[in-house]
Design a protein around this motif. Structure first.
Motif, mmCIF file in Angstrom:
data_model
loop_
_atom_site.group_PDB
_atom_site.id
_atom_site.type_symbol
_atom_site.label_atom_id
_atom_site.label_comp_id
_atom_site.label_asym_id
_atom_site.label_seq_id
_atom_site.Cartn_x
_atom_site.Cartn_y
_atom_site.Cartn_z
ATOM 1 N N ASP A 16 9.036 0.619 -0.369
ATOM 2 C CA ASP A 16 7.798 0.051 -0.915
ATOM 3 C C ASP A 16 7.561 -1.379 -0.441
ATOM 4 O OD1 ASP A 16 6.250 1.918 -2.141
ATOM 5 O OD2 ASP A 16 6.779 1.369 -4.187
ATOM 6 N N GLU A 59 9.309 7.197 -9.964
ATOM 7 C CA GLU A 59 8.255 6.444 -9.277
ATOM 8 C C GLU A 59 8.052 6.959 -7.855
ATOM 9 O OE1 GLU A 59 8.201 2.254 -9.373
ATOM 10 O OE2 GLU A 59 8.746 2.105 -11.498
ATOM 11 N N ILE A 77 7.229 6.182 -4.030
ATOM 12 C CA ILE A 77 7.429 5.030 -3.170
ATOM 13 C C ILE A 77 7.195 5.402 -1.703
ATOM 14 C CG2 ILE A 77 9.102 3.938 -4.711
ATOM 15 C CD1 ILE A 77 11.298 4.966 -2.791
ATOM 16 N N LYS A 78 7.056 4.372 -0.885
ATOM 17 C CA LYS A 78 6.994 4.521 0.565
ATOM 18 C C LYS A 78 8.371 4.157 1.139
ATOM 19 C CE LYS A 78 2.462 5.237 0.797
ATOM 20 N NZ LYS A 78 1.857 6.502 1.304
ATOM 21 N N ASP A 96 6.650 9.440 2.329
ATOM 22 C CA ASP A 96 6.386 9.349 0.896
ATOM 23 C C ASP A 96 7.516 10.057 0.148
ATOM 24 O OD1 ASP A 96 3.864 8.037 1.045
ATOM 25 O OD2 ASP A 96 2.964 9.941 1.693
#
Length: 377
Positions: free
Chosen positions: A168, A188, A190-191, A204
């Motif tokens: 992220d 969550e 996140i990248k 992702d």
């Protein structure tokens, strides 16, 4: 599972953790004030009625209060919560007034106030630097050795041999960096930035959830991707580099604290995760039974949190004073006394409400409310 320590161990550990940290925090204020020629009238560990004390040759009363949940230094001229000069201060002779807190320039007052939290950060830096010299610095590369089948990492398309570079947008230098980031973010999205066969990729991923139970039976929900690294690596740290490592590790802990606070504010983490004095006593007692390294490391973490919390811009806390000093610097005149008085009353109410909330949480964690419900039912 190991049986939890007895209550006397909790109390002893709590006092061994909080007592010295509060003392060093207030000592930061005291020495900064003394450096600028401000007379300290009282130095108290604990609040409320004095249990014992002594007055030194400078006229400072060093004492212990019956409620050991904090402490304070009261400087001459600092006669109310908002640090506003009173009629008594105005009536002082000029030579005595020159030794009071309010007589000092704005920048000196700001340094005196900031010196308490700074002392807490210095304590943590010294401890973490010492650990780096004695134990080494984790330096395992963030390269995936395995990806668990059916895990969130596998679903996202991560593969063995991938090198994670950011989560992220936060740079990842070691596998420990990745673990620290993931643990706090169950569920969550996140990248994941990585390098695969020399090519940068962005995937992702949704962090999974795992319930972990420690040796004392405490249960925590943590984030996990289902990845592992190769053999753990430790890098030797010399004495000259140790302070830099201490500062870096302290900043990482501050980032973790900011992340946790942000999650609570945005609703991604429950306020039930917030703990108070009872929780600190519990964790302190458990860490004490785990050995000196675990206990001293906890002292460093609590010292960081004590410094960070005191810098929050909340009236009554050091950060609240610094906020008003910043406003005074911009306006070139102090904030009106009535405004500060109401602000500090509001800050006090907010702190008391927070204390009630975390104490309620602590009692719930100890099973008090569940047992009461059982008795009533």
């Amino acid at each position: 599972m190991i049986e939890s320590p007895a209550i006397p161990i909790y109390l002893l550990a709590f006092m061994l953790v909080l007592g010295p940290l509060v003392f060093l925090h207030e000592l930061g204020h005291y020495f900064a004030g003394r450096w600028f020629g401000v007379k300290a009238e009282e130095f108290s560990i604990g609040f409320g009625r004095e249990i014992a004390g002594i007055t030194d040759k400078r006229g400072t009363r060093w004492k212990f209060g019956w409620l050991p949940l904090g402490g304070y230094v009261r400087f001459a001229g600092d006669m109310n919560p908002a640090s506003q000069p009173s009629q008594e201060w105005l009536a002082l002779p000029a030579h005595e007034r020159a030794r009071t807190f309010q007589a000092k320039p704005l920048w000196q007052r700001a340094i005196i106030v900031a010196a308490g939290p700074i002392a807490n950060f210095i304590v943590a830096i010294v401890i973490l630097a010492g650990f780096a010299v004695l134990l080494g610095q984790p330096s395992t590369p963030p390269v995936l050795a395995t990806v668990v089948a059916g895990s969130p990492a596998a679903a996202a398309g991560l593969q063995p041999g991938d090198r994670i570079t950011a989560l992220d947008g936060r740079a990842i230098d070691t596998f420990s960096d990745a673990q620290d980031y993931l643990i706090l973010r169950p569920n969550e999205a996140i990248k994941v930035d990585l390098v695969r066969s020399g090519r940068p990729l962005r995937l992702d991923a949704t962090i999974g959830v795992r319930e972990m139970k420690d040796r004392f039976g405490n249960v925590a929900r943590i984030g996990m991707l289902g990845i592992s690294s190769g053999e753990p690596e430790l890098r030797r740290v010399g004495l000259l580099e140790a302070p830099i490592v201490g500062v870096t590790e302290t900043w990482r802990a501050v980032q973790t604290t900011i992340d946790g606070l942000g999650q609570i504010i945005t609703g991604r983490r429950s306020v039930k995760d917030m703990g108070g004095p009872l929780k600190i006593a519990q964790v302190s007692g458990q860490s004490l039974t785990m050995g000196p390294y675990a206990f001293v490391f906890l002292i460093a973490l609590i010292s960081i949190n004590l410094g960070f919390i005191n810098l929050l811009p909340v009236p009554v806390l050091d950060g609240g004073h610094l906020l008003f000093y910043a406003v005074e610097a911009v306006r070139r005149r102090p904030v009106e006394p009535q405004v500060m008085e109401w602000a500090f009353r509001g800050g006090l109410i907010a702190i008391l409400a927070l204390m009630l909330l975390v104490t309620f949480n602590d009692l719930g964690a100890f099973g008090v409310w569940r047992n009461l419900a059982g008795l009533i039912g």
